[in-house]
Scaffold this motif. Structure first.
Motif, PDB file in Angstrom:
ATOM      1  N   GLU A 150       0.838  -0.606  -0.352  1.00  0.00           N
ATOM      2  CA  GLU A 150       0.035  -0.244   0.041  1.00  0.00           C
ATOM      3  C   GLU A 150       0.782   1.606   0.298  1.00  0.00           C
ATOM      4  N   PHE A 151       1.794   0.659   0.856  1.00  0.00           N
ATOM      5  CA  PHE A 151       3.008   2.084   0.625  1.00  0.00           C
ATOM      6  C   PHE A 151       3.512   2.850  -0.653  1.00  0.00           C
ATOM      7  N   LEU A 152       3.904   1.321  -1.708  1.00  0.00           N
ATOM      8  CA  LEU A 152       4.006   1.651  -2.511  1.00  0.00           C
ATOM      9  C   LEU A 152       3.526   2.536  -3.846  1.00  0.00           C
ATOM     10  N   VAL A 153       2.723   1.500  -3.622  1.00  0.00           N
ATOM     11  CA  VAL A 153       0.876   2.707  -4.507  1.00  0.00           C
ATOM     12  C   VAL A 153       0.554   3.950  -4.796  1.00  0.00           C
ATOM     13  N   MET A 154       1.039   4.568  -3.264  1.00  0.00           N
ATOM     14  CA  MET A 154       0.957   5.398  -2.776  1.00  0.00           C
ATOM     15  C   MET A 154       2.275   6.246  -3.428  1.00  0.00           C
ATOM     16  N   LEU A 155       3.018   6.059  -2.615  1.00  0.00           N
ATOM     17  CA  LEU A 155       4.669   6.841  -3.470  1.00  0.00           C
ATOM     18  C   LEU A 155       4.464   6.969  -5.083  1.00  0.00           C
ATOM     19  N   ILE A 156       4.082   5.722  -5.487  1.00  0.00           N
ATOM     20  CA  ILE A 156       4.262   5.408  -7.388  1.00  0.00           C
ATOM     21  C   ILE A 156       2.911   6.778  -7.616  1.00  0.00           C
ATOM     22  N   LEU A 157       1.638   6.220  -6.648  1.00  0.00           N
ATOM     23  CA  LEU A 157       1.055   7.266  -7.283  1.00  0.00           C
ATOM     24  C   LEU A 157       1.929   8.799  -6.972  1.00  0.00           C
ATOM     25  N   LEU A 158       2.215   9.309  -6.243  1.00  0.00           N
ATOM     26  CA  LEU A 158       2.651  11.080  -5.346  1.00  0.00           C
ATOM     27  C   LEU A 158       3.972  11.049  -7.126  1.00  0.00           C
ATOM     28  N   GLY A 159       4.801  10.569  -7.255  1.00  0.00           N
ATOM     29  CA  GLY A 159       5.972  10.321  -8.272  1.00  0.00           C
ATOM     30  C   GLY A 159       4.981  10.844  -9.393  1.00  0.00           C
ATOM     31  N   SER A 160       4.148  10.247 -10.029  1.00  0.00           N
ATOM     32  CA  SER A 160       3.112  10.637 -10.830  1.00  0.00           C
ATOM     33  C   SER A 160       2.696  11.677 -11.265  1.00  0.00           C
ATOM     34  N   ILE A 161       1.783  12.199  -9.378  1.00  0.00           N
ATOM     35  CA  ILE A 161       2.047  13.620  -9.835  1.00  0.00           C
ATOM     36  C   ILE A 161       2.453  14.946 -10.280  1.00  0.00           C
ATOM     37  N   VAL A 162       3.749  14.510  -9.402  1.00  0.00           N
ATOM     38  CA  VAL A 162       5.044  15.056  -9.166  1.00  0.00           C
ATOM     39  C   VAL A 162       5.525  15.418 -10.465  1.00  0.00           C
ATOM     40  N   GLY A 163       5.915  14.168 -11.071  1.00  0.00           N
ATOM     41  CA  GLY A 163       6.347  14.169 -13.408  1.00  0.00           C
ATOM     42  C   GLY A 163       5.343  15.213 -13.342  1.00  0.00           C
ATOM     43  N   ILE A 164       4.007  15.065 -13.421  1.00  0.00           N
ATOM     44  CA  ILE A 164       3.161  16.175 -14.368  1.00  0.00           C
ATOM     45  C   ILE A 164       3.241  17.376 -13.869  1.00  0.00           C
ATOM     46  N   MET A 165       3.110  17.577 -12.682  1.00  0.00           N
ATOM     47  CA  MET A 165       3.309  19.440 -12.298  1.00  0.00           C
ATOM     48  C   MET A 165       4.933  19.368 -12.485  1.00  0.00           C
TER      49      MET A 165
END
Length: 263
Positions: free
Chosen positions: A4-19
């Motif tokens: 669960e922690f890993l999935v949240m980090l990957i989602l966080l990274g995806s948003i960061v990349g777009i921004m």
């Protein structure tokens, strides 16, 4: 570390990349508050969570801003003059900020920067309909401004886009080139700041496993790998959107971050 922690980090990274691609920010304004919330959930000592969040954010920004800068450079969105004179200042400031952070209680860092971000957001909103600009200052003043930007950015674990983009745009640099140039500078700010946090982190107690100084490698790898894949999406959006729309997106984003940090 769990799935669960890993999935949240990957989602966080995806948003960061777009921004990062869209607004020229390294993503620290998202990563730091998110890690402050997530790290205690996996058993990391809350007393050092702020420093780990700052250091890991800066380390991820090296990848995120580097990828964003590469995409913007290919699209012609980088002003070489701006980068040349901002660079020395932001590197010195980035290293200074990491050293200063060691002496400031971690609870104060997000609140202090929250007020700064709020001021930047209001300035950006008020400037949307204002077309008068100032002339870009000389090389010495630009380097001094870069030092301040680097220092504040390192203190807040960000790449400096929230500071450098409004400064450059206010001094006549077209919004897309301000964003692209900020991405280049952000990569160097993050490198200098990360080195400072690593050096100080070796003396810290109760660090989690797989850490280099204050840099937490599992979070870094997950965020950085995801963000590299999504920066090109943001960079293309920045090229196609009108300047006024970019300013509104940027200002609203800063307001959200300011509220998050202050509360």
């Amino acid at each position: 570390m769990n799935i669960e922690f890993l999935v949240m980090l990957i989602l966080l990274g995806s948003i960061v990349g777009i921004m990062a691609g869209l607004l020229g920010i390294g993503g620290g304004l998202i990563v730091v508050p998110a890690l402050l919330f997530l790290l205690p959930l996996v058993g990391i000592d809350p007393a050092i969570c702020m420093h780990i969040a700052l250091a890991t954010s800066l380390a991820s920004i090296i990848v995120t801003s580097g990828s964003s800068a590469f995409n913007h450079f290919k699209l012609g969105n980088v002003d070489i003059y701006v980068v040349k004179w901002l660079m020395p200042g932001v590197v010195v400031g980035g290293f200074l900020g990491a050293n200063i952070a060691e002496w400031i209680p971690s609870a104060y860092l997000p609140k202090v920067f929250g007020f700064i971000v709020l001021g930047l957001a209001m300035q950006m909103l008020f400037s949307i309909k204002r077309h008068n600009t100032k002339i870009m200052p000389g090389s010495l003043i630009t380097m001094m401004v870069g030092t301040v930007i680097g220092m504040l950015s390192s203190l807040a674990g960000i790449g400096g886009g929230s500071l450098s983009v409004p400064f450059l745009n206010r001094h006549g640099v077209e919004m897309r080139k301000a964003i692209g140039s900020s991405s280049v500078c952000g990569c160097f700010i993050a490198t200098a700041g990360m080195i400072g946090f690593i050096l100080h982190g070796y003396k810290a107690q109760s660090l989690p496993s797989y850490s280099i100084g204050y840099v937490y490698l599992p979070a870094l790898l997950a965020i950085a790998s995801a963000s590299m894949l999504t920066t090109r999406i943001g960079a293309r959006m920045a090229t196609s959107l009108p300047t006024s729309a970019l300013k509104k997106i940027f200002a609203l984003f800063l307001l959200f971050v300011a509220g998050t940090m202050l509360l």
